[in-house]
Design a protein around this motif. Sequence first.
Motif, PDB file in Angstrom:
ATOM      1  N   GLY A 141       0.808  -1.068   0.063  1.00  0.00           N
ATOM      2  CA  GLY A 141      -0.169  -0.003   0.083  1.00  0.00           C
ATOM      3  C   GLY A 141       0.753   1.248  -0.039  1.00  0.00           C
ATOM      4  N   ALA A 142       1.810   1.234   0.559  1.00  0.00           N
ATOM      5  CA  ALA A 142       2.853   2.399   0.973  1.00  0.00           C
ATOM      6  C   ALA A 142       3.610   2.756  -0.652  1.00  0.00           C
ATOM      7  CB  ALA A 142       3.707   2.307   1.953  1.00  0.00           C
ATOM      8  N   VAL A 143       3.921   1.597  -0.967  1.00  0.00           N
ATOM      9  CA  VAL A 143       4.666   1.789  -2.428  1.00  0.00           C
ATOM     10  C   VAL A 143       3.773   2.003  -3.412  1.00  0.00           C
ATOM     11  CG1 VAL A 143       5.991   0.455  -4.046  1.00  0.00           C
ATOM     12  CG2 VAL A 143       6.291  -0.163  -1.655  1.00  0.00           C
ATOM     13  N   GLY A 144       2.550   1.677  -3.325  1.00  0.00           N
ATOM     14  CA  GLY A 144       1.493   2.112  -4.367  1.00  0.00           C
ATOM     15  C   GLY A 144       1.264   3.785  -4.221  1.00  0.00           C
ATOM     16  N   ARG A 145       1.192   3.960  -2.805  1.00  0.00           N
ATOM     17  CA  ARG A 145       0.797   5.439  -2.872  1.00  0.00           C
ATOM     18  C   ARG A 145       2.182   6.365  -3.301  1.00  0.00           C
ATOM     19  NH1 ARG A 145      -0.966   3.267   2.149  1.00  0.00           N
ATOM     20  NH2 ARG A 145      -3.236   3.015   2.124  1.00  0.00           N
ATOM     21  N   LEU A 146       3.257   6.085  -2.869  1.00  0.00           N
ATOM     22  CA  LEU A 146       4.365   6.761  -3.397  1.00  0.00           C
ATOM     23  C   LEU A 146       4.635   6.793  -4.707  1.00  0.00           C
ATOM     24  CD1 LEU A 146       6.928   5.341  -0.681  1.00  0.00           C
ATOM     25  CD2 LEU A 146       6.473   7.660  -0.969  1.00  0.00           C
ATOM     26  N   SER A 147       4.251   5.737  -5.217  1.00  0.00           N
ATOM     27  CA  SER A 147       4.289   5.633  -6.910  1.00  0.00           C
ATOM     28  C   SER A 147       3.606   6.614  -7.376  1.00  0.00           C
ATOM     29  CB  SER A 147       3.999   4.041  -7.301  1.00  0.00           C
ATOM     30  OG  SER A 147       2.929   3.542  -7.015  1.00  0.00           O
ATOM     31  N   ARG A 148       2.186   6.409  -7.126  1.00  0.00           N
ATOM     32  CA  ARG A 148       1.103   7.533  -7.647  1.00  0.00           C
ATOM     33  C   ARG A 148       1.400   8.987  -7.489  1.00  0.00           C
ATOM     34  NH1 ARG A 148      -2.275   3.302  -5.781  1.00  0.00           N
ATOM     35  NH2 ARG A 148      -2.365   4.422  -3.610  1.00  0.00           N
ATOM     36  N   ALA A 149       2.243   9.103  -6.526  1.00  0.00           N
ATOM     37  CA  ALA A 149       2.494  10.621  -6.123  1.00  0.00           C
ATOM     38  C   ALA A 149       3.908  11.076  -6.895  1.00  0.00           C
ATOM     39  CB  ALA A 149       2.746  10.701  -4.873  1.00  0.00           C
ATOM     40  N   GLY A 150       4.387   9.910  -7.781  1.00  0.00           N
ATOM     41  CA  GLY A 150       5.709  10.085  -8.456  1.00  0.00           C
ATOM     42  C   GLY A 150       6.958  10.366  -7.650  1.00  0.00           C
ATOM     43  N   ALA A 151       6.903   9.785  -6.205  1.00  0.00           N
ATOM     44  CA  ALA A 151       7.860  10.009  -5.517  1.00  0.00           C
ATOM     45  C   ALA A 151       8.985   8.923  -5.575  1.00  0.00           C
ATOM     46  CB  ALA A 151       7.320   9.861  -4.011  1.00  0.00           C
ATOM     47  N   LEU A 152       8.849   7.846  -6.416  1.00  0.00           N
ATOM     48  CA  LEU A 152       9.767   6.920  -6.928  1.00  0.00           C
ATOM     49  C   LEU A 152      10.381   7.043  -8.109  1.00  0.00           C
ATOM     50  CD1 LEU A 152       7.767   3.866  -5.600  1.00  0.00           C
ATOM     51  CD2 LEU A 152       9.121   5.094  -4.195  1.00  0.00           C
ATOM     52  N   LYS A 153      10.090   8.287  -8.772  1.00  0.00           N
ATOM     53  CA  LYS A 153      10.931   8.482 -10.244  1.00  0.00           C
ATOM     54  C   LYS A 153      12.225   8.285 -10.334  1.00  0.00           C
ATOM     55  CE  LYS A 153      10.872  11.918 -13.836  1.00  0.00           C
ATOM     56  NZ  LYS A 153      10.531  13.182 -14.144  1.00  0.00           N
ATOM     57  N   SER A 154      12.812   8.597  -9.168  1.00  0.00           N
ATOM     58  CA  SER A 154      14.455   8.843  -8.921  1.00  0.00           C
ATOM     59  C   SER A 154      14.926   7.408  -8.657  1.00  0.00           C
ATOM     60  CB  SER A 154      15.154   9.579  -7.756  1.00  0.00           C
ATOM     61  OG  SER A 154      14.399   9.153  -6.555  1.00  0.00           O
ATOM     62  N   LEU A 155      14.215   6.596  -8.575  1.00  0.00           N
ATOM     63  CA  LEU A 155      14.291   4.856  -8.366  1.00  0.00           C
ATOM     64  C   LEU A 155      13.985   4.080  -9.727  1.00  0.00           C
ATOM     65  CD1 LEU A 155      13.790   4.160  -4.417  1.00  0.00           C
ATOM     66  CD2 LEU A 155      16.097   4.668  -5.605  1.00  0.00           C
ATOM     67  N   ALA A 156      12.848   4.490  -9.997  1.00  0.00           N
ATOM     68  CA  ALA A 156      12.182   3.576 -11.026  1.00  0.00           C
ATOM     69  C   ALA A 156      12.233   4.247 -12.499  1.00  0.00           C
ATOM     70  CB  ALA A 156      10.855   3.391 -10.418  1.00  0.00           C
ATOM     71  N   GLY A 157      12.542   5.590 -12.506  1.00  0.00           N
ATOM     72  CA  GLY A 157      12.606   6.195 -13.792  1.00  0.00           C
ATOM     73  C   GLY A 157      11.266   6.849 -14.132  1.00  0.00           C
ATOM     74  N   ASN A 158      10.118   6.409 -13.984  1.00  0.00           N
ATOM     75  CA  ASN A 158       9.198   7.302 -14.067  1.00  0.00           C
ATOM     76  C   ASN A 158       7.771   6.521 -13.387  1.00  0.00           C
ATOM     77  OD1 ASN A 158       7.747   5.037 -15.796  1.00  0.00           O
ATOM     78  ND2 ASN A 158       9.239   5.911 -17.377  1.00  0.00           N
ATOM     79  N   ARG A 159       6.837   7.179 -13.306  1.00  0.00           N
ATOM     80  CA  ARG A 159       5.764   6.774 -12.358  1.00  0.00           C
ATOM     81  C   ARG A 159       4.994   5.490 -13.036  1.00  0.00           C
ATOM     82  NH1 ARG A 159       0.908  10.960 -11.255  1.00  0.00           N
ATOM     83  NH2 ARG A 159       2.689  12.128 -10.894  1.00  0.00           N
ATOM     84  N   HIS A 160       4.919   5.210 -14.311  1.00  0.00           N
ATOM     85  CA  HIS A 160       4.312   4.109 -14.945  1.00  0.00           C
ATOM     86  C   HIS A 160       5.244   2.802 -14.485  1.00  0.00           C
ATOM     87  CE1 HIS A 160       2.322   1.295 -17.583  1.00  0.00           C
ATOM     88  NE2 HIS A 160       3.540   1.067 -18.025  1.00  0.00           N
ATOM     89  N   GLN A 161       6.754   2.792 -14.672  1.00  0.00           N
ATOM     90  CA  GLN A 161       7.494   1.773 -14.251  1.00  0.00           C
ATOM     91  C   GLN A 161       7.628   1.359 -12.662  1.00  0.00           C
ATOM     92  OE1 GLN A 161      10.987   3.496 -16.187  1.00  0.00           O
ATOM     93  NE2 GLN A 161      11.153   1.858 -17.523  1.00  0.00           N
ATOM     94  N   ALA A 162       7.321   2.563 -11.925  1.00  0.00           N
ATOM     95  CA  ALA A 162       7.404   2.485 -10.678  1.00  0.00           C
ATOM     96  C   ALA A 162       5.877   1.632 -10.334  1.00  0.00           C
ATOM     97  CB  ALA A 162       7.222   3.913  -9.718  1.00  0.00           C
TER      98      ALA A 162
END
Length: 322
Positions: free
Chosen positions: A301-322
Amino acid sequence: FDLVHRHHGVSLDMEQVPAEDPAVYAMISRADTIGVFQIESRAQMSMLPRLRPRCFYDLVIEVAIVRPGPIQGDMVHPYLQRRQGLEAVTYPSEQVRGVLERTLGVPIFQEQVIKLAMVAAGFTAGEADRLRRSMARWQRHGRMLEFEQRLVDGMRERGYPETFARQLFQQILGFGEYGFPESHAASFALLVYVSAWLKHHYPEAFTCALLNSQPMGFYAPSQLVQDARRHGVEVRPADVQASAFDCTLEPARDGAPALRLGLRMVKGLAEDVAVRIVAARADDAFINLNDLVRRAGLDRGAVGRLSRAGALKSLAGNRHQA
């Protein structure tokens, strides 16, 4: 003030903010007041370009005049007309001039109404105090009506037209709906000016502090961020590699700090989860998404919220990949 000191090296408090800054009043007169204490509502923003405050006392009046009391007492339109030179300012006597001159002959503050009852209708101090206490509760107890004839008779005995007396009583009834004491309005006006001064001179610190104080005011965080961008603030997104829990300021290329959104801006993310992310990152940056999940103990759940907010872009490249 803490942010301004930390990132600009300028030490300020309420007393040290430079007074009567023309640029600040110009900003206020444009109704460029999103986030500014007390004058950010739609009603206030529609009044500002009409009143066009140019000094501190104008702000005192602005705070007090956009209230049910002055509005229902029909004081707003006459004041604006007189301020703009479209209506003559007249006084039925020098005693009334002494009470109303600062507000162009229109009673705007509670103290003025009480003084008028004393100087124009001959109220004693005791009667004036009873009038003051009745003003805020006339609808509940009907006690204001007992003052009407006393006011009219007292003013007629002193040579004032009955129409003036009746008009004053209607204004008093309006104050019963909600009128400001002048001292209260002045205290509010000080916060208005200081808030506006900070917004004008340090918009990134102003917005950062506002976001960290949410929920409050009339505007959602997204609206505050959009307004900051319109004022030239570089806004950087929430990022698990860079964000604290709160919003912060970071060095930027042009010298003015950039506003980094905090993890508190991630919708639905619990504070303790955000704190764990920041603590896990303290020793070393995250290598990848799996490293973040493992070290911060994140669930799906936490990972999903972070990915939807674009907060994982620096790790995953972009929101869709996250």
